[in-house]
Design a protein around this motif. Structure first.
Motif, mmCIF file in Angstrom:
data_model
loop_
_atom_site.group_PDB
_atom_site.id
_atom_site.type_symbol
_atom_site.label_atom_id
_atom_site.label_comp_id
_atom_site.label_asym_id
_atom_site.label_seq_id
_atom_site.Cartn_x
_atom_site.Cartn_y
_atom_site.Cartn_z
ATOM 1 N N LEU A 160 0.850 -1.193 0.000
ATOM 2 C CA LEU A 160 0.000 0.000 0.000
ATOM 3 C C LEU A 160 0.882 1.238 0.000
ATOM 4 O O LEU A 160 1.963 1.248 0.588
ATOM 5 C CB LEU A 160 -0.906 0.008 1.236
ATOM 6 N N SER A 161 0.389 2.284 -0.648
ATOM 7 C CA SER A 161 1.174 3.514 -0.700
ATOM 8 C C SER A 161 0.963 4.323 0.571
ATOM 9 O O SER A 161 -0.128 4.318 1.160
ATOM 10 C CB SER A 161 0.785 4.346 -1.925
ATOM 11 N N ALA A 162 2.007 5.032 0.978
ATOM 12 C CA ALA A 162 1.900 5.905 2.144
ATOM 13 C C ALA A 162 0.862 6.994 1.906
ATOM 14 O O ALA A 162 0.170 7.420 2.833
ATOM 15 C CB ALA A 162 3.263 6.524 2.455
ATOM 16 N N ALA A 163 0.730 7.437 0.645
ATOM 17 C CA ALA A 163 -0.248 8.481 0.327
ATOM 18 C C ALA A 163 -1.669 7.995 0.570
ATOM 19 O O ALA A 163 -2.495 8.714 1.164
ATOM 20 C CB ALA A 163 -0.084 8.929 -1.129
ATOM 21 N N ASP A 164 -1.982 6.773 0.136
ATOM 22 C CA ASP A 164 -3.335 6.243 0.343
ATOM 23 C C ASP A 164 -3.636 6.079 1.823
ATOM 24 O O ASP A 164 -4.726 6.442 2.295
ATOM 25 C CB ASP A 164 -3.495 4.904 -0.380
ATOM 26 N N LEU A 165 -2.697 5.552 2.567
ATOM 27 C CA LEU A 165 -2.906 5.410 4.007
ATOM 28 C C LEU A 165 -3.040 6.776 4.677
ATOM 29 O O LEU A 165 -3.854 6.957 5.589
ATOM 30 C CB LEU A 165 -1.746 4.622 4.628
ATOM 31 N N GLY A 166 -2.258 7.741 4.219
ATOM 32 C CA GLY A 166 -2.349 9.088 4.773
ATOM 33 C C GLY A 166 -3.694 9.729 4.507
ATOM 34 O O GLY A 166 -4.265 10.404 5.383
ATOM 35 N N HIS A 167 -4.245 9.537 3.309
ATOM 36 C CA HIS A 167 -5.564 10.094 2.985
ATOM 37 C C HIS A 167 -6.651 9.485 3.870
ATOM 38 O O HIS A 167 -7.554 10.190 4.348
ATOM 39 C CB HIS A 167 -5.896 9.841 1.517
ATOM 40 N N LEU A 168 -6.563 8.175 4.082
ATOM 41 C CA LEU A 168 -7.559 7.517 4.925
ATOM 42 C C LEU A 168 -7.431 7.955 6.380
ATOM 43 O O LEU A 168 -8.449 8.149 7.071
ATOM 44 C CB LEU A 168 -7.412 6.003 4.801
ATOM 45 N N MET A 169 -6.209 8.148 6.864
ATOM 46 C CA MET A 169 -6.014 8.612 8.232
ATOM 47 C C MET A 169 -6.503 10.041 8.402
ATOM 48 O O MET A 169 -7.084 10.395 9.438
ATOM 49 C CB MET A 169 -4.536 8.520 8.622
ATOM 50 N N ALA A 170 -6.303 10.886 7.384
ATOM 51 C CA ALA A 170 -6.792 12.267 7.448
ATOM 52 C C ALA A 170 -8.313 12.279 7.537
ATOM 53 O O ALA A 170 -8.904 13.091 8.267
ATOM 54 C CB ALA A 170 -6.315 13.060 6.235
ATOM 55 N N CYS A 171 -8.959 11.370 6.811
ATOM 56 C CA CYS A 171 -10.418 11.270 6.870
ATOM 57 C C CYS A 171 -10.870 10.790 8.246
ATOM 58 O O CYS A 171 -11.850 11.292 8.798
ATOM 59 C CB CYS A 171 -10.912 10.332 5.773
ATOM 60 N N LEU A 172 -10.150 9.828 8.815
ATOM 61 C CA LEU A 172 -10.483 9.364 10.161
ATOM 62 C C LEU A 172 -10.370 10.505 11.157
ATOM 63 O O LEU A 172 -11.252 10.688 12.014
ATOM 64 C CB LEU A 172 -9.561 8.218 10.560
ATOM 65 N N ASP A 173 -9.313 11.288 11.065
ATOM 66 C CA ASP A 173 -9.152 12.441 11.965
ATOM 67 C C ASP A 173 -10.320 13.415 11.810
ATOM 68 O O ASP A 173 -10.818 13.969 12.802
ATOM 69 C CB ASP A 173 -7.841 13.163 11.677
ATOM 70 N N LEU A 174 -10.750 13.623 10.573
ATOM 71 C CA LEU A 174 -11.883 14.513 10.305
ATOM 72 C C LEU A 174 -13.155 13.987 10.956
ATOM 73 O O LEU A 174 -13.902 14.735 11.594
ATOM 74 C CB LEU A 174 -12.081 14.648 8.793
#
Length: 219
Positions: free
Chosen positions: A107-121
């Motif tokens: 998995l790409s770090a970018a995809d995981l980062g986008h999902l984590m940003a959504c979780l934070d939101l």
């Protein structure tokens, strides 16, 4: 980065269940009119959700039954055909008992980062709903908070560090192409059981019956 994803319907169903709420959040934000940072965060998360879905072992298995179906993207179109189906294999313990298979997934770090940003939101939105009088969003608070909890559990599984020895062994298996069966050594099996117990606890804790039923899949 590589993760080990189980051939586990509980994980797959929880991951798949995120599609509708992500699209609903995106629709509500888009309907508000002006573009916002929140809308971009959810749009990025949905696109990354699709990219991860395409790499899950159960996705390739399910999609092989209907190759005409492509997953949607955030614009309502299709994300394109899935990657080549990974070789499926039976995994066995040192004593010959069949185990739930694990698959190395990059998995790409970018995809995981986008999902984590959504979780934070989502976490922040839940906090605001609980603490700010009169501040509400479309949909019931209980449903919104359940979506946050599902996303949290899914991300904890995706970010769970895989045992290095087990990861290397299973990556070597996939590199060989079509493999019918793999038997773990005792040390690998011990790593496997500790790792899978963590997955089961993350996904099913809080419900004693669900926890017992889920754990039974790995015995």
């Amino acid at each position: 980065m590589y993760v080990l994803v189980p051939d586990d319907l509980v994980f797959f169903s929880r991951f798949q269940s995120l599609e509708e709420p992500l699209l609903s959040h995106l629709y509500r934000l888009h309907s508000a009119g002006a573009e916002s940072d929140d809308e971009q965060i959810v749009a990025n998360a949905y696109d990354s959700w699709v990219q991860v879905l395409l790499k899950l072992p159960l996705w390739s298995h399910w999609n092989s039954a209907d190759n005409s179906v492509d997953p949607p993207n955030a614009e309502g179109g299709c994300a394109g055909p899935p990657s080549a189906d990974r070789p499926r294999y039976a995994l066995y313990s040192a004593r010959g008992h069949q185990l739930t298979s694990l698959y190395p997934v990059e998995l790409s770090a970018a995809d995981l980062g986008h999902l984590m940003a959504c979780l934070d939101l989502f976490v922040e939105a839940d906090r605001v709903r609980r603490t700010v009088p009169g501040r509400t969003c479309a949909g019931t608070p209980e449903r919104e908070e359940n979506v946050t909890e599902v996303l949290r559990r899914v991300m904890e599984v995706l970010l769970l560090p895989p045992p290095y020895g087990l990861l290397v062994a299973l990556r070597d298996v996939e590199a060989q192409g079509e493999v019918l069966s793999v038997t773990l050594f005792q040390e690998q099996e011990a790593e496997y059981r500790r790792f899978c117990e963590q997955i089961v606890t993350i996904l099913s804790s809080g419900d004693a019956f669900a926890l017992r039923s889920h754990r039974a899949m790995y015995l």
